[in-house]
Design a protein around this motif. Structure first.
Motif, PDB file in Angstrom:
ATOM      1  N   ILE A  88     -22.559  15.960  40.208  1.00  0.00           N
ATOM      2  CA  ILE A  88     -22.392  17.408  40.029  1.00  0.00           C
ATOM      3  C   ILE A  88     -23.575  17.965  39.257  1.00  0.00           C
ATOM      4  CG2 ILE A  88     -21.022  19.167  38.843  1.00  0.00           C
ATOM      5  CD1 ILE A  88     -18.516  17.507  39.608  1.00  0.00           C
ATOM      6  N   ILE A  89     -23.988  17.287  38.199  1.00  0.00           N
ATOM      7  CA  ILE A  89     -25.140  17.733  37.403  1.00  0.00           C
ATOM      8  C   ILE A  89     -26.388  17.821  38.274  1.00  0.00           C
ATOM      9  CG2 ILE A  89     -26.725  17.051  35.546  1.00  0.00           C
ATOM     10  CD1 ILE A  89     -24.171  15.930  34.104  1.00  0.00           C
ATOM     11  N   ARG A  90     -26.556  16.861  39.175  1.00  0.00           N
ATOM     12  CA  ARG A  90     -27.743  16.841  40.043  1.00  0.00           C
ATOM     13  C   ARG A  90     -27.808  18.032  40.985  1.00  0.00           C
ATOM     14  NH1 ARG A  90     -26.216  11.097  40.352  1.00  0.00           N
ATOM     15  NH2 ARG A  90     -27.510  10.074  38.795  1.00  0.00           N
ATOM     16  N   PHE A  91     -26.663  18.646  41.283  1.00  0.00           N
ATOM     17  CA  PHE A  91     -26.659  19.805  42.179  1.00  0.00           C
ATOM     18  C   PHE A  91     -27.136  21.080  41.496  1.00  0.00           C
ATOM     19  CE2 PHE A  91     -24.164  17.254  45.126  1.00  0.00           C
ATOM     20  CZ  PHE A  91     -24.696  17.671  46.328  1.00  0.00           C
ATOM     21  N   TYR A  92     -27.127  21.123  40.161  1.00  0.00           N
ATOM     22  CA  TYR A  92     -27.620  22.317  39.465  1.00  0.00           C
ATOM     23  C   TYR A  92     -29.123  22.435  39.693  1.00  0.00           C
ATOM     24  CZ  TYR A  92     -23.152  23.001  37.245  1.00  0.00           C
ATOM     25  OH  TYR A  92     -21.820  23.248  37.031  1.00  0.00           O
ATOM     26  N   GLY A  93     -29.537  23.611  40.145  1.00  0.00           N
ATOM     27  CA  GLY A  93     -30.952  23.850  40.417  1.00  0.00           C
ATOM     28  C   GLY A  93     -31.389  23.376  41.797  1.00  0.00           C
ATOM     29  N   HIS A  94     -30.527  22.701  42.512  1.00  0.00           N
ATOM     30  CA  HIS A  94     -30.820  22.200  43.858  1.00  0.00           C
ATOM     31  C   HIS A  94     -30.521  23.309  44.859  1.00  0.00           C
ATOM     32  CE1 HIS A  94     -30.125  19.821  47.536  1.00  0.00           C
ATOM     33  NE2 HIS A  94     -30.844  18.871  46.966  1.00  0.00           N
ATOM     34  N   ALA A  95     -31.186  23.252  46.001  1.00  0.00           N
ATOM     35  CA  ALA A  95     -30.972  24.264  47.037  1.00  0.00           C
ATOM     36  C   ALA A  95     -29.515  24.312  47.495  1.00  0.00           C
ATOM     37  CB  ALA A  95     -31.880  23.982  48.233  1.00  0.00           C
ATOM     38  N   MET A  96     -28.798  23.223  47.332  1.00  0.00           N
ATOM     39  CA  MET A  96     -27.407  23.138  47.777  1.00  0.00           C
ATOM     40  C   MET A  96     -26.408  23.618  46.714  1.00  0.00           C
ATOM     41  SD  MET A  96     -27.319  21.943  50.869  1.00  0.00           S
ATOM     42  CE  MET A  96     -25.687  21.264  51.014  1.00  0.00           C
ATOM     43  N   GLN A  97     -26.883  24.039  45.560  1.00  0.00           N
ATOM     44  CA  GLN A  97     -25.979  24.409  44.468  1.00  0.00           C
ATOM     45  C   GLN A  97     -24.947  25.449  44.900  1.00  0.00           C
ATOM     46  OE1 GLN A  97     -27.823  25.503  40.738  1.00  0.00           O
ATOM     47  NE2 GLN A  97     -25.993  26.540  40.019  1.00  0.00           N
ATOM     48  N   GLY A  98     -25.391  26.471  45.596  1.00  0.00           N
ATOM     49  CA  GLY A  98     -24.477  27.522  46.029  1.00  0.00           C
ATOM     50  C   GLY A  98     -23.411  27.028  46.987  1.00  0.00           C
ATOM     51  N   PHE A  99     -23.761  26.078  47.829  1.00  0.00           N
ATOM     52  CA  PHE A  99     -22.806  25.531  48.781  1.00  0.00           C
ATOM     53  C   PHE A  99     -21.830  24.569  48.108  1.00  0.00           C
ATOM     54  CE2 PHE A  99     -26.446  26.514  51.577  1.00  0.00           C
ATOM     55  CZ  PHE A  99     -25.806  27.361  52.467  1.00  0.00           C
ATOM     56  N   MET A 100     -22.292  23.869  47.077  1.00  0.00           N
ATOM     57  CA  MET A 100     -21.475  22.832  46.449  1.00  0.00           C
ATOM     58  C   MET A 100     -20.203  23.418  45.838  1.00  0.00           C
ATOM     59  SD  MET A 100     -21.216  19.730  46.164  1.00  0.00           S
ATOM     60  CE  MET A 100     -20.569  18.394  45.220  1.00  0.00           C
ATOM     61  N   GLY A 101     -20.289  24.541  45.147  1.00  0.00           N
ATOM     62  CA  GLY A 101     -19.108  25.150  44.546  1.00  0.00           C
ATOM     63  C   GLY A 101     -18.071  25.508  45.596  1.00  0.00           C
ATOM     64  N   ALA A 102     -18.520  26.137  46.675  1.00  0.00           N
ATOM     65  CA  ALA A 102     -17.601  26.514  47.757  1.00  0.00           C
ATOM     66  C   ALA A 102     -17.012  25.275  48.426  1.00  0.00           C
ATOM     67  CB  ALA A 102     -18.332  27.374  48.786  1.00  0.00           C
ATOM     68  N   TYR A 103     -17.837  24.256  48.590  1.00  0.00           N
ATOM     69  CA  TYR A 103     -17.378  23.006  49.195  1.00  0.00           C
ATOM     70  C   TYR A 103     -16.281  22.366  48.345  1.00  0.00           C
ATOM     71  CZ  TYR A 103     -17.503  18.098  50.614  1.00  0.00           C
ATOM     72  OH  TYR A 103     -17.158  16.844  51.018  1.00  0.00           O
ATOM     73  N   LEU A 104     -16.506  22.261  47.046  1.00  0.00           N
ATOM     74  CA  LEU A 104     -15.505  21.675  46.151  1.00  0.00           C
ATOM     75  C   LEU A 104     -14.231  22.510  46.137  1.00  0.00           C
ATOM     76  CD1 LEU A 104     -17.719  20.579  43.123  1.00  0.00           C
ATOM     77  CD2 LEU A 104     -16.588  19.088  44.795  1.00  0.00           C
ATOM     78  N   GLU A 105     -14.388  23.826  46.077  1.00  0.00           N
ATOM     79  CA  GLU A 105     -13.231  24.710  46.033  1.00  0.00           C
ATOM     80  C   GLU A 105     -12.376  24.558  47.289  1.00  0.00           C
ATOM     81  OE1 GLU A 105     -12.192  29.447  45.438  1.00  0.00           O
ATOM     82  OE2 GLU A 105     -14.201  28.727  44.978  1.00  0.00           O
ATOM     83  N   LYS A 106     -13.012  24.542  48.456  1.00  0.00           N
ATOM     84  CA  LYS A 106     -12.268  24.417  49.712  1.00  0.00           C
ATOM     85  C   LYS A 106     -11.579  23.063  49.815  1.00  0.00           C
ATOM     86  CE  LYS A 106     -14.968  27.730  52.306  1.00  0.00           C
ATOM     87  NZ  LYS A 106     -15.974  27.958  53.321  1.00  0.00           N
ATOM     88  N   ASN A 107     -12.242  22.007  49.382  1.00  0.00           N
ATOM     89  CA  ASN A 107     -11.646  20.676  49.454  1.00  0.00           C
ATOM     90  C   ASN A 107     -10.492  20.520  48.478  1.00  0.00           C
ATOM     91  OD1 ASN A 107     -12.965  18.584  51.340  1.00  0.00           O
ATOM     92  ND2 ASN A 107     -14.648  19.857  50.608  1.00  0.00           N
TER      93      ASN A 107
END
Length: 174
Positions: A88-107
């Motif tokens: 999760i920490i690695r996703f901060y600042g990554h191009a995928m950061q915006g998608f990761m939150g939505a992905y976790l929320e939906k799952n």
């Protein structure tokens, strides 16, 4: 056709909890000071609330929720392993950061809905019947969860591929 005023009137306002500099939390609904555990109970009861800094009015809800998670993780059997936290920490600042939150929320929402359906179907079972059911269903549930995880991995890979294509279209590479 109802207008925006009617829609906002139908939904009750979120309970406001004020956080004071002395770190105390004041529930404006009950006019009492409450503990972090009582805020956790509000979460468990699906109560809508917002935590605001008493001086500035800044929304502190996320930081309070994170504090509750931290306490829960330290108290017993953690849900989030070190590997999950590191990823999760690695996703901060990554191009995928915006998608990761939505992905976790939906799952998490899909998992919650699956749990609710299972609970609804099993509410008439005695503890003995429940144990027997789980013993019989364990291989099936393991298979369902395995398929769920596999589908989630495929969805994330697809999102990553689309993001890389989008960045490539703008001349940006990872």
């Amino acid at each position: 056709m109802p207008d925006a005023k009617d829609a906002s009137a139908a939904k009750p306002a979120a309970r406001v909890i004020k956080k004071y500099p002395n770190r105390r939390l004041y529930d404006t609904c009950t006019s009492t000071y409450i503990t972090l555990d009582q805020v956790r109970q509000l979460v468990m009861a699906h109560e809508d609330f917002v935590v605001r800094d008493a001086k500035t009015g800044e929304d502190l809800t996320r930081s309070i929720l994170l504090q509750i998670i931290l306490e829960e993780e330290a108290a017993g059997a953690p849900i989030l392993t070190e590997a999950v936290l590191a990823n999760i920490i690695r996703f901060y600042g990554h191009a995928m950061q915006g998608f990761m939150g939505a992905y976790l929320e939906k799952n998490i929402q899909a998992f919650t809905e699956m749990q609710a359906k299972l609970t609804e179907q099993a509410k008439n079972l005695s503890p003995e019947m429940w144990t027997q059911f789980m013993n019989l269903q364990s291989p099936m549930l393991t298979g369902v969860m395995g398929n769920y995880v596999e589908q989630s991995q495929k969805a994330l890979a697809q999102i990553q591929k689309q993001t890389e294509q989008m960045l490539g279209a703008f001349g940006l590479k990872r």
